[in-house]
Design a protein around this motif. Structure first.
Motif, PDB file in Angstrom:
ATOM      1  N   ALA A 262      -0.264  23.748  -3.972  1.00 29.79           N
ATOM      2  CA  ALA A 262      -1.115  22.671  -4.472  1.00 29.79           C
ATOM      3  C   ALA A 262      -0.611  21.354  -3.919  1.00 29.79           C
ATOM      4  CB  ALA A 262      -1.117  22.646  -5.993  1.00 29.79           C
ATOM      5  N   TRP A 263      -1.544  20.464  -3.584  1.00 31.20           N
ATOM      6  CA  TRP A 263      -1.215  19.160  -3.019  1.00 31.20           C
ATOM      7  C   TRP A 263      -1.972  18.093  -3.785  1.00 31.20           C
ATOM      8  CZ3 TRP A 263      -4.979  16.277  -0.063  1.00 31.20           C
ATOM      9  CH2 TRP A 263      -4.477  15.078   0.492  1.00 31.20           C
ATOM     10  N   ALA A 264      -1.259  17.045  -4.176  1.00 34.95           N
ATOM     11  CA  ALA A 264      -1.870  15.904  -4.859  1.00 34.95           C
ATOM     12  C   ALA A 264      -1.458  14.634  -4.135  1.00 34.95           C
ATOM     13  CB  ALA A 264      -1.443  15.857  -6.314  1.00 34.95           C
ATOM     14  N   ASN A 265      -2.430  13.811  -3.800  1.00 33.43           N
ATOM     15  CA  ASN A 265      -2.194  12.593  -3.042  1.00 33.43           C
ATOM     16  C   ASN A 265      -2.716  11.404  -3.841  1.00 33.43           C
ATOM     17  OD1 ASN A 265      -4.158  10.798  -0.958  1.00 33.43           O
ATOM     18  ND2 ASN A 265      -1.972  10.761  -0.528  1.00 33.43           N
ATOM     19  N   LEU A 266      -1.820  10.445  -4.150  1.00 34.21           N
ATOM     20  CA  LEU A 266      -2.212   9.234  -4.864  1.00 34.21           C
ATOM     21  C   LEU A 266      -2.055   8.045  -3.928  1.00 34.21           C
ATOM     22  CD1 LEU A 266      -3.081   7.786  -7.460  1.00 34.21           C
ATOM     23  CD2 LEU A 266      -0.642   7.639  -8.090  1.00 34.21           C
TER      24      LEU A 266
ATOM     25  N   ALA B 149      -7.085   9.379  -6.079  1.00 36.17           N
ATOM     26  CA  ALA B 149      -6.347  10.597  -5.757  1.00 36.17           C
ATOM     27  C   ALA B 149      -7.197  11.578  -4.966  1.00 36.17           C
ATOM     28  CB  ALA B 149      -5.849  11.267  -7.037  1.00 36.17           C
ATOM     29  N   LEU B 150      -6.521  12.332  -4.099  1.00 28.28           N
ATOM     30  CA  LEU B 150      -7.093  13.476  -3.405  1.00 28.28           C
ATOM     31  C   LEU B 150      -6.270  14.706  -3.786  1.00 28.28           C
ATOM     32  CD1 LEU B 150      -7.484  11.909   0.158  1.00 28.28           C
ATOM     33  CD2 LEU B 150      -9.232  12.059  -1.623  1.00 28.28           C
ATOM     34  N   THR B 151      -6.907  15.871  -3.787  1.00 32.50           N
ATOM     35  CA  THR B 151      -6.198  17.099  -4.133  1.00 32.50           C
ATOM     36  C   THR B 151      -6.560  18.215  -3.161  1.00 32.50           C
ATOM     37  OG1 THR B 151      -7.924  17.928  -5.626  1.00 32.50           O
ATOM     38  CG2 THR B 151      -6.245  16.494  -6.586  1.00 32.50           C
ATOM     39  N   GLY B 152      -5.670  19.171  -3.033  1.00 30.02           N
ATOM     40  CA  GLY B 152      -5.917  20.347  -2.210  1.00 30.02           C
ATOM     41  C   GLY B 152      -5.212  21.557  -2.791  1.00 30.02           C
TER      42      GLY B 152
ATOM     43  N   ILE C 271       0.860  -1.184   0.000  1.00 28.14           N
ATOM     44  CA  ILE C 271       0.000   0.000   0.000  1.00 28.14           C
ATOM     45  C   ILE C 271       0.895   1.233   0.000  1.00 28.14           C
ATOM     46  CG2 ILE C 271      -1.741   1.321   1.263  1.00 28.14           C
ATOM     47  CD1 ILE C 271      -2.836  -1.268   2.354  1.00 28.14           C
ATOM     48  N   GLU C 272       0.622   2.135  -0.906  1.00 27.15           N
ATOM     49  CA  GLU C 272       1.469   3.319  -1.045  1.00 27.15           C
ATOM     50  C   GLU C 272       0.640   4.594  -0.956  1.00 27.15           C
ATOM     51  OE1 GLU C 272       4.713   3.408  -3.996  1.00 27.15           O
ATOM     52  OE2 GLU C 272       3.680   5.149  -4.849  1.00 27.15           O
ATOM     53  N   PHE C 273       1.148   5.554  -0.187  1.00 27.98           N
ATOM     54  CA  PHE C 273       0.558   6.882  -0.070  1.00 27.98           C
ATOM     55  C   PHE C 273       1.584   7.881  -0.591  1.00 27.98           C
ATOM     56  CE2 PHE C 273      -0.898   4.183   3.407  1.00 27.98           C
ATOM     57  CZ  PHE C 273      -2.287   4.221   3.237  1.00 27.98           C
ATOM     58  N   GLU C 274       1.346   8.418  -1.760  1.00 26.41           N
ATOM     59  CA  GLU C 274       2.291   9.347  -2.392  1.00 26.41           C
ATOM     60  C   GLU C 274       1.724  10.760  -2.367  1.00 26.41           C
ATOM     61  OE1 GLU C 274       4.766   8.585  -6.185  1.00 26.41           O
ATOM     62  OE2 GLU C 274       3.087   9.832  -6.859  1.00 26.41           O
ATOM     63  N   ASN C 275       2.480  11.685  -1.788  1.00 19.58           N
ATOM     64  CA  ASN C 275       2.045  13.076  -1.665  1.00 19.58           C
ATOM     65  C   ASN C 275       3.015  13.984  -2.414  1.00 19.58           C
ATOM     66  OD1 ASN C 275      -0.136  12.877   0.668  1.00 19.58           O
ATOM     67  ND2 ASN C 275       1.610  11.592   1.277  1.00 19.58           N
ATOM     68  N   VAL C 276       2.465  14.792  -3.315  1.00 19.04           N
ATOM     69  CA  VAL C 276       3.273  15.728  -4.092  1.00 19.04           C
ATOM     70  C   VAL C 276       2.770  17.138  -3.829  1.00 19.04           C
ATOM     71  CG1 VAL C 276       3.954  16.475  -6.392  1.00 19.04           C
ATOM     72  CG2 VAL C 276       3.769  14.033  -5.883  1.00 19.04           C
ATOM     73  N   GLY C 277       3.682  18.034  -3.477  1.00 20.99           N
ATOM     74  CA  GLY C 277       3.345  19.429  -3.245  1.00 20.99           C
ATOM     75  C   GLY C 277       4.028  20.324  -4.261  1.00 20.99           C
ATOM     76  N   ALA C 278       3.342  21.382  -4.678  1.00 16.83           N
ATOM     77  CA  ALA C 278       3.895  22.365  -5.606  1.00 16.83           C
ATOM     78  C   ALA C 278       3.677  23.746  -5.003  1.00 16.83           C
ATOM     79  CB  ALA C 278       3.216  22.257  -6.972  1.00 16.83           C
ATOM     80  N   PHE C 279       4.736  24.568  -4.968  1.00 12.41           N
ATOM     81  CA  PHE C 279       4.671  25.825  -4.234  1.00 12.41           C
ATOM     82  C   PHE C 279       5.339  26.954  -5.024  1.00 12.41           C
ATOM     83  CE2 PHE C 279       5.366  22.197  -1.435  1.00 12.41           C
ATOM     84  CZ  PHE C 279       4.223  22.222  -0.660  1.00 12.41           C
TER      85      PHE C 279
ATOM     86  N   GLY D 128      -9.924  13.610  -6.177  1.00 10.64           N
ATOM     87  CA  GLY D 128      -9.350  14.032  -7.444  1.00 10.64           C
ATOM     88  C   GLY D 128      -9.628  13.133  -8.628  1.00 10.64           C
ATOM     89  N   GLY D 129      -9.676  11.815  -8.419  1.00  4.40           N
ATOM     90  CA  GLY D 129      -9.885  10.918  -9.545  1.00  4.40           C
ATOM     91  C   GLY D 129      -9.346   9.536  -9.260  1.00  4.40           C
TER      92      GLY D 129
END
Length: 323
Positions: free
Chosen positions: A102-106, A124-127, A85-93, A145-146
């Protein structure tokens, strides 16, 4: 100022690096399989566990290279029957002005079907927190998110070949735009070739990736369609300071296009930054990177950096649970 690279230049660079990896085939066959075992003073070797070149016993039979390179990926996909199980979080600033985050979580469940094939469905979740950024509407939100489906096929196993090569494909559907946070209906996919190699036995590892993403997007507010695409060349190295702790450096060159087939060039950017990977236990691992845009330019903008298609900073933090 970043020199504009043509698509031909980018593809040529990819071929040169891949060719360099292939030239390593002259490595001695007497070395046997390229095991990634570690050992440190004071530990006793377990049955069947190999040793380092210096004769020290190994703490682990191998290192999984998939997540030791930050944004870049290694060729490993796990062993048959393994689930993860993987929780990947990407932030863009950061944009040219205003406040932008912006935050994207897959979230994925990965299952290795065979020695060469793995499947990983996910959602996915987004913020977003956007305020005063020209061209973007002010808002704060957190939303679903999708969905996506990742497929990976290991073409070359680095344990028996001079380098590893895994092919990646990930179709998906999104309802939130990762950049603007606006409601959309997006259908797209990303494709990649993931190369990696052990440069110094049990210590230093390298990866090279070629990524291509494409998609069609319908804006809910206007009902208008647009198509875009992106290509990235990525390189990274990672060094083991301890069996469970690796540090490294990643560099990415990204090109954005209007049109789904790399049609009309919009701008490019180069990101660079440190990476890390740490195994908290045999079942739990974390990894990540923080990268800064060090060069780039958007078409029609003479200012340094490309803050139209990209951000000042991009960061990743990943948690993996193995079963």
């Amino acid at each position: 100022m970043l020199r504009k690279l043509s698509l031909r230049d980018a593809i040529t660079a990819a071929i040169v690096v891949a060719g360099h990896l292939a030239s390593c085939v002259s490595a001695s066959a007497d070395d046997g399989p390229r095991g990634l075992a570690y050992a440190w003073p004071g530990s006793a070797p377990a049955p069947g566990v190999s040793k380092l070149a210096g004769g020290l016993p190994s703490a682990h039979s191998e290192i999984d290279t998939e997540h030791i390179f930050g944004f870049s990926m290694g060729s490993d996909i796990g062993k048959p029957g393994e689930m993860e199980i993987e929780f990947e979080n990407v932030g863009a600033f950061g944009k040219r002005s205003g406040t932008y985050a912006a935050w994207a979580n897959l979230n994925q469940v990965k299952y290795t079907v065979s020695d060469n094939f793995r499947i990983a469905p996910g959602f996915a979740l987004t913020g977003h927190h956007i305020n005063g950024v020209p061209g973007l509407a002010d808002h704060r939100d957190l939303a679903f998110g999708g969905v996506a489906l990742e497929l990976r096929y290991k073409l070359l196993d680095r344990a028996v070949a001079p380098f590893g090569l895994t092919l990646h494909a990930q179709p998906g559907w999104s309802r939130i735009d990762d950049g603007s946070g606006m409601h959309i209906a997006q259908y797209g996919a990303e494709f990649a070739a993931l190369f990696d190699r052990e440069l110094v036995k049990d210590r230093l590892f390298a990866a090279f990736n070629v990524w291509y993403g494409t998609g069609g997007t319908r804006e809910i507010s206007t009902n208008l369609w647009r198509h875009d695409s992106e290509m990235q060349l990525q390189a990274a190295i990672s060094y083991a300071v301890h069996p469970d702790l690796l540090f490294g450096l990643g560099v990415r060159y990204a090109r954005a296009y209007d049109g789904g087939g790399l049609d009309r060039f919009l701008g490019d950017a180069v990101f660079a930054g440190p990476t890390f990977s740490y195994n908290i236990s045999k079942e739990v691992g974390i990894s990540g990177t923080w990268q800064m845009q060090v060069a780039g330019q958007a078409i029609g903008d003479v200012r340094s950096l490309n803050l139209d298609q990209f951000e000042r900073h991009q960061a990743l933090l990943r948690l993996n649970l193995h079963f």
